[in-house]
Design an enzyme around this catalytic site. Structure first.
Site, mmCIF file in Angstrom:
data_model
loop_
_atom_site.group_PDB
_atom_site.id
_atom_site.type_symbol
_atom_site.label_atom_id
_atom_site.label_comp_id
_atom_site.label_asym_id
_atom_site.label_seq_id
_atom_site.Cartn_x
_atom_site.Cartn_y
_atom_site.Cartn_z
ATOM 1 N N ASP A 132 0.946 -1.083 -0.038
ATOM 2 C CA ASP A 132 0.180 0.001 -0.026
ATOM 3 C C ASP A 132 0.804 1.266 -0.121
ATOM 4 O OD1 ASP A 132 0.237 1.268 3.073
ATOM 5 O OD2 ASP A 132 0.556 -1.224 3.000
ATOM 6 N N ASP A 182 1.770 4.458 2.104
ATOM 7 C CA ASP A 182 1.626 4.735 3.354
ATOM 8 C C ASP A 182 0.563 6.368 3.565
ATOM 9 O OD1 ASP A 182 2.282 3.878 6.104
ATOM 10 O OD2 ASP A 182 3.267 5.894 6.297
#
Length: 292
Positions: A209, A211
């Site tokens: 992902d 952050d």
């Protein structure tokens, strides 16, 4: 030369190595306590591999609950000569999207609740750690990733936070501004302990992902991360299969000397060393503690 034995610590998304043959569960006691699990030994091609699931069976251990010292000690006792860490991480860079593998070369340690050394009162040691990753392992990982078509970049700094909560936006923006590439919760003190154990170490940081640094975007969510983790796990197994099958049969000397890290590290005079601590250090530091 020593026979090469490849150690693999599997993080989130990599809980087993189904590609191993001649599989055997090893039961090795450690004076440093209980490891995450009993390591699994097997072969990939002609390479002996010892696998340790970092979070234990069923992901029962959080980042701060892991007994990093016991894990490294058990792998050393199992004969491991070179160690690969597989770890999920968040990205600080647009050019490092979910699914990218980052072969990091630096760490920023922001943990505070973990035992960070095998040494201490009774036997003090200071190992060099300016270059924490073995470049020959990184080069081999990069070649294997390219051969398997796994998207990857070589180099980057990994921030290790305590967790288990994800970052605040302020933290994420600050570490991005520092020039860090990815953030995770498990490679420290693991890399430090590997260096003390004279195990050349390299990390495959698998981006799950972005952050929390991106403005106007919802923060990190577990559901999305778990989906990417599953996809990353498949790629990681392909990468490891290629990497291990092409691994040299004899241990290569580490170019930065991480497999000789204790040569000049011990500073406590022999007559002042604690015998009880020395017993615990038999696997980690036996090479330099045994009488010549």
């Amino acid at each position: 030369m020593a026979k090469a034995v490849l150690g693999v610590i599997g993080g989130s998304g990599v809980y087993d190595l189904s590609l191993l043959t001649e599989v055997e569960e090893l039961r090795i006691e450690s004076p440093w306590g209980e490891p995450s699990a009993n390591p699994i030994q097997g072969f990939i091609g002609g390479t002996r591999v010892v696998f340790m699931p970092r979070h234990g069976a069923g992901h029962r251990l959080g980042p701060s609950d892991i007994n990093y010292r016991a894990n490294i000690d058990v792998l050393k006792r199992a004969g491991v000569t070179d160690l690969i860490s597989i770890s999920a991480c968040g990205s600080y860079r647009e050019e490092l999207p979910p699914g990218m593998f980052v072969l990091v070369d630096q760490f920023i340690d922001r943990t505070f609740a973990r035992k960070t050394s095998f040494f201490g009162a009774g036997c003090v040691a200071h190992v060099s750690f300016s270059d924490p990753v073995a470049p020959n392992l990184v080069a081999r990982l990069a070649r294997a990733a390219a051969e398997e078509g796994v998207p990857h970049v070589v180099g980057g700094s990994y921030v290790c936070m305590e967790g288990p909560q994800f970052s605040t936006r302020a933290e994420s923006v600050a570490y991005k501004a520092m020039g860090a590439s990815v953030v995770g919760m498990t490679n420290m003190p693991e890399a430090k302990l590997a260096r003390e154990a004279e195990l050349p170490y390299a990390t495959v940081a698998m981006v799950t992902d972005y952050d929390a640094w991106r403005p106007h975007e919802v923060g990190v969510g577990v559901a999305e991360i778990l989906q990417v983790m599953r996809e990353n796990g498949d790629k990681a197994r392909r990468l490891l299969a290629r990497f291990a099958s092409e691994f040299p049969q004899e241990h290569e000397a580490c170019p930065i000397g991480s497999d000789r890290a204790l040569d000049f590290a011990l500073v406590t005079a022999p007559e002042h060393r604690d015998p009880d601590l020395l017993k615990k250090l038999d696997a980690i530091a036996g090479r330099v503690l045994r009488p010549s």
